[in-house]
Design a protein around this motif. Structure first.
Motif, PDB file in Angstrom:
ATOM      1  N   ASP A 133      37.211  51.112 -19.998  1.00 25.89           N
ATOM      2  CA  ASP A 133      37.523  49.780 -20.512  1.00 25.89           C
ATOM      3  C   ASP A 133      38.901  49.344 -20.011  1.00 25.89           C
ATOM      4  OD1 ASP A 133      38.037  47.492 -21.971  1.00 25.89           O
ATOM      5  OD2 ASP A 133      37.262  48.321 -23.857  1.00 25.89           O
TER       6      ASP A 133
ATOM      7  N   ARG B  68      40.758  47.191 -21.062  1.00 28.91           N
ATOM      8  CA  ARG B  68      41.707  46.901 -22.128  1.00 28.91           C
ATOM      9  C   ARG B  68      42.471  48.147 -22.574  1.00 28.91           C
ATOM     10  NH1 ARG B  68      38.313  44.256 -26.479  1.00 28.91           N
ATOM     11  NH2 ARG B  68      37.208  46.162 -26.014  1.00 28.91           N
ATOM     12  N   LEU B  69      41.900  49.352 -22.305  1.00 25.77           N
ATOM     13  CA  LEU B  69      42.653  50.577 -22.571  1.00 25.77           C
ATOM     14  C   LEU B  69      43.920  50.587 -21.718  1.00 25.77           C
ATOM     15  CD1 LEU B  69      39.756  53.172 -22.643  1.00 25.77           C
ATOM     16  CD2 LEU B  69      41.294  52.680 -24.538  1.00 25.77           C
TER      17      LEU B  69
ATOM     18  N   LYS C  44      45.356  47.900 -20.530  1.00 31.40           N
ATOM     19  CA  LYS C  44      46.227  46.817 -21.003  1.00 31.40           C
ATOM     20  C   LYS C  44      47.039  47.274 -22.212  1.00 31.40           C
ATOM     21  CE  LYS C  44      43.662  42.922 -19.200  1.00 31.40           C
ATOM     22  NZ  LYS C  44      42.875  41.696 -19.500  1.00 31.40           N
ATOM     23  N   VAL C  45      46.355  47.959 -23.146  1.00 30.55           N
ATOM     24  CA  VAL C  45      47.076  48.455 -24.321  1.00 30.55           C
ATOM     25  C   VAL C  45      48.174  49.422 -23.898  1.00 30.55           C
ATOM     26  CG1 VAL C  45      46.871  49.971 -26.327  1.00 30.55           C
ATOM     27  CG2 VAL C  45      45.263  48.104 -26.030  1.00 30.55           C
ATOM     28  N   ALA C  46      47.853  50.282 -22.946  1.00 30.54           N
ATOM     29  CA  ALA C  46      48.844  51.259 -22.473  1.00 30.54           C
ATOM     30  C   ALA C  46      50.083  50.534 -21.944  1.00 30.54           C
ATOM     31  CB  ALA C  46      48.247  52.153 -21.392  1.00 30.54           C
ATOM     32  N   ARG C  47      49.854  49.440 -21.212  1.00 33.16           N
ATOM     33  CA  ARG C  47      50.994  48.681 -20.682  1.00 33.16           C
ATOM     34  C   ARG C  47      51.840  48.118 -21.825  1.00 33.16           C
ATOM     35  NH1 ARG C  47      50.319  46.861 -15.461  1.00 33.16           N
ATOM     36  NH2 ARG C  47      52.548  46.501 -15.480  1.00 33.16           N
TER      37      ARG C  47
ATOM     38  N   VAL D  23      45.783  57.379 -18.432  1.00 26.40           N
ATOM     39  CA  VAL D  23      44.627  56.758 -19.081  1.00 26.40           C
ATOM     40  C   VAL D  23      43.417  56.696 -18.136  1.00 26.40           C
ATOM     41  CG1 VAL D  23      43.732  54.690 -20.222  1.00 26.40           C
ATOM     42  CG2 VAL D  23      46.088  55.404 -20.629  1.00 26.40           C
TER      43      VAL D  23
ATOM     44  N   PRO E 154      42.367  60.353 -16.355  1.00 27.19           N
ATOM     45  CA  PRO E 154      41.724  61.314 -17.272  1.00 27.19           C
ATOM     46  C   PRO E 154      40.345  60.855 -17.739  1.00 27.19           C
ATOM     47  CG  PRO E 154      43.991  60.922 -17.950  1.00 27.19           C
ATOM     48  CD  PRO E 154      43.705  59.960 -16.839  1.00 27.19           C
ATOM     49  N   LEU E 155      40.179  59.546 -17.942  1.00 24.96           N
ATOM     50  CA  LEU E 155      38.899  59.068 -18.456  1.00 24.96           C
ATOM     51  C   LEU E 155      37.827  59.037 -17.372  1.00 24.96           C
ATOM     52  CD1 LEU E 155      40.116  56.290 -20.878  1.00 24.96           C
ATOM     53  CD2 LEU E 155      38.925  58.389 -21.478  1.00 24.96           C
TER      54      LEU E 155
ATOM     55  N   LEU F  91      49.384  40.163 -19.836  1.00 28.00           N
ATOM     56  CA  LEU F  91      48.226  40.935 -19.380  1.00 28.00           C
ATOM     57  C   LEU F  91      47.235  40.061 -18.626  1.00 28.00           C
ATOM     58  CD1 LEU F  91      47.638  42.890 -22.693  1.00 28.00           C
ATOM     59  CD2 LEU F  91      48.616  43.800 -20.596  1.00 28.00           C
TER      60      LEU F  91
ATOM     61  N   VAL G  40      40.130  49.670 -29.390  1.00 29.70           N
ATOM     62  CA  VAL G  40      40.526  50.172 -28.072  1.00 29.70           C
ATOM     63  C   VAL G  40      41.507  51.334 -28.179  1.00 29.70           C
ATOM     64  CG1 VAL G  40      41.096  49.419 -25.742  1.00 29.70           C
ATOM     65  CG2 VAL G  40      40.290  47.768 -27.339  1.00 29.70           C
TER      66      VAL G  40
ATOM     67  N   PHE H  92      51.655  57.896 -27.847  1.00 25.02           N
ATOM     68  CA  PHE H  92      51.443  57.625 -26.415  1.00 25.02           C
ATOM     69  C   PHE H  92      52.626  56.882 -25.794  1.00 25.02           C
ATOM     70  CE2 PHE H  92      50.086  54.976 -22.905  1.00 25.02           C
ATOM     71  CZ  PHE H  92      49.347  55.835 -22.129  1.00 25.02           C
TER      72      PHE H  92
END
Lengths: 267, 348
Positions: free
Chosen positions: A165, A167-168, A170-173, A186, A189-190, B49, B82, B95
């Motif tokens: 995904d 968005r994973l 995006k969230v990390a950013r 992210v 590994p996935l 984003l 998410v 994280f």
């Protein structure tokens, strides 16, 4: 009673017919492999394995295929990620291009490589000047394997990244991870299951390559070529044990890695 | 404070344009709009984003328009959580701090603080796919808070939850907002959610902001069909919930009041659906707790149904079928009784 059995069968017509057809193709795959394996006595196989020429060629095949896979990982995974995350004009063309090595005859692929990496072309000459030659040498085997087997890795890795995904990332950013950190913590590994599966396929495909390697580099001899030359020069009885050993090694490696990947997926 | 100036974003099939918003520090700001209005993209644009076409985004007096998302200090929570599926809840929470290379002691301290704040201590070693929806959303919220953002963006954070969980996560949001004095922008298509949580609401429709105001302003004077249709089909009141000595719970509006069923107390909102109100010519003896006398002030014909506005003096919109309307001889100015159950009032 007979009428009952008949009705029971009639209700399952589709399943029965499909099962019969499926059995034919399964036997078609299984019987030749099994016959080859059991035609040579264990002692003959052992004796063959101890021959210097055989053991050298098998070792050569395994590690050149591994080198090709490593190169494929280094160069193919970034491309796979790029393709999974961007859409652009001509993307379909690029994706089709990646799969071309699967469909061209591999002898023709070998000739194409010879043309570019031989010393008559600028790329071949450039590599020659830093001491790497591709004709009748180990690097030649590696690029021939790389050419015909890298599509399996790129396709599989691309599918793996597409399943992550976006968005994973995006969230990390937003959590403060840079582009690079996001990729390594992210996305990679996935997608690693797909990349690993693709690498196994690529390695296996590299081990079994014959045509392209034959054109570029018939010596040093890789195992598939050894099988062929023994068949040509000495006949079936001499080729058979080498073929059996090759099949056994491929089976062991393939089954082993598959179950390893499967276990990881379940964990 | 967050300031959006003349923002324009290309959504492919249409544009977000002329987006001008000022969200004050510590404000709980709602962006309300129908599904497909571009709400998610608007939030992603603010967080960096999603590429914008033109416009500026300012955060606490600093322009961040061209800044990478990781340098903006803006937290983000998506509708469907998410969470990182390959990491435990604890590793999800730390994280961000890990990427920034913070010392172990700090990771431990922040994990404990967050787990405490959102009551997820017992989940720390679990994998995200073993959590319930409400638990996932709390973890997602905690993760967004872990890096101490200046602004928190929430994309439909309650929409994927079942009604009961939604209520509790909504309380959680309110509590966290008050405790941390956060600036929050929360997008939703749910009108009641918007009214319940928002200090102010912006209504987004067809790519433009069509109205900005307090919840009362928005539902008293809606200037978009999307909101008007909603407030017309609900009787919404702002008032106080308190418990009587006898145990009954009353919702007081100005000088009138009616009985409700809720665990909430304080300044809140209540709504009654027009179809849940019984209309009768004589007082009704029934188990319904609320019955009052009123005057019909307007009659709106909707084909097979008729909407009556009844002033008690609170204005209630009531729905009757054409058949009942004819049989009861209802006329404008006529006096009737309205009756509804305490349990058909939704308090939020």
């Amino acid at each position: 009673m007979i009428a009952q059995i008949w009705r029971w069968l009639a209700k399952r017509r589709l399943t029965i017919i499909f099962l019969l057809l499926g059995t034919v193709i399964l036997l078609f795959i299984f019987v030749p492999l099994a016959k080859t394996l059991f035609s040579s006595s264990p002692s003959l196989l052992w004796g063959t394995l101890l021959e210097g020429e055989v053991i050298r060629s098998i070792w050569l095949t395994l590690y050149t295929a591994l080198l090709a896979t490593a190169l494929g990982l280094l160069l193919g995974v970034p491309l796979a990620y790029f393709l999974a995350r961007h859409s652009f004009r001509g993307k379909r063309f690029v994706e089709a291009l990646i799969d071309v090595p699967i469909v061209v005859p591999h002898t023709a692929a070998g000739i194409a490589l010879l043309f570019v990496f031989g010393q008559n072309f600028v790329i071949g000459r450039a590599f020659h000047s830093i001491g790497i030659d591709f004709v009748l040498s180990v690097p030649g085997i590696v690029i021939a394997m790389l050419f015909v087997s890298v599509p399996f890795l790129i396709d599989s890795a691309k599918q793996g990244f597409e399943k992550v995904d976006e968005r994973l990332e995006k969230v990390a950013r937003t959590l403060g991870a840079s582009h690079w950190q996001t990729f390594f913590r992210v996305s990679l590994p996935l997608a690693k299951g797909s990349i690993f599966g693709g690498s196994v396929m690529m390695w296996a495909r590299g081990i079994s390559e014959f045509g392209a390697v034959l054109v570029l580099c018939s010596y040093p001899t890789i195992a598939p070529i050894l099988v062929y030359t023994r068949l040509e020069e000495y006949g079936l009885n001499y080729a058979l044990p080498v073929a059996s050993i090759l099949i056994i090694i491929c089976l062991v490696v393939f089954v082993g890695l598959r179950s390893f990947a499967y276990r990881k997926e379940k964990a | 404070m967050i300031e959006i100036k003349n923002l324009m974003v290309n959504l492919g099939s249409f544009l977000l344009q002329d987006i001008n918003l000022i969200v004050e520090k510590g404000e709980y700001f709602i962006i309300l709009g129908p599904t497909g209005a571009g709400k998610t993209i608007l939030l992603e644009s603010i967080a960096g984003l999603y590429p914008i076409r033109s416009g500026e985004i300012w955060l606490d007096g600093r322009e961040v328009t061209g800044l990478e998302p990781e340098k903006r200090g803006i937290g983000f929570v998506y509708q469907d959580y998410v969470l990182f599926p390959h990491l435990s809840v604890k590793d999800n929470l730390i994280f961000g701090l890990k990427q920034k290379g913070r010392p172990k002691r700090e990771l431990q301290r922040v994990t404990e603080w967050l787990a405490d704040l959102l009551e997820v201590s017992h989940l720390l070693e679990r994998r995200p796919d073993t959590l319930s929806g409400g638990e996932k959303q709390k973890v997602a919220l905690a993760r967004a808070l872990s890096v101490g953002p200046n602004v928190l963006l929430l994309d439909e954070p309650l929409s994927a939850l079942d009604p009961q969980t939604r209520e509790s996560v909504q309380q959680e949001l309110r509590r966290v907002h008050q405790r941390l004095q956060l600036t929050i922008i929360h997008v939703t298509h749910d009108f009641e959610e918007a009214i319940a949580l928002g200090d102010r609401i912006a209504v987004l429709n067809e790519g433009r902001i069509v109205q900005v105001g307090t919840p009362e302003e928005i539902f008293r004077q809606p200037n978009s069909e999307f909101v008007a249709r909603f407030s017309m089909t609900r009787n919404i009141f702002a008032g106080d919930v308190r418990q009587e000595a006898g145990g009954s719970i009353l919702f007081a509006v100005d000088n009138a009041e009616f009985e409700v069923v809720t665990d909430l107390r304080g300044k809140l909102h209540a709504s009654v659906r027009p179809e849940d109100i019984l209309v009768s010519n004589d007082p009704l003896i029934s188990s319904a707790r609320n019955s009052m006398k009123g005057t019909i002030t307007s009659i709106a014909d909707h084909g097979s149904t008729i909407h009556l506005t009844v002033s008690t003096p609170m204005d209630f919109v009531c729905m009757v079928t054409r058949h009942s309307f004819d049989e009861m001889n209802l006329t404008k100015g006529g006096e009737i009784y309205i009756t509804f159950k305490a349990s058909s009032v939704h308090v939020f």
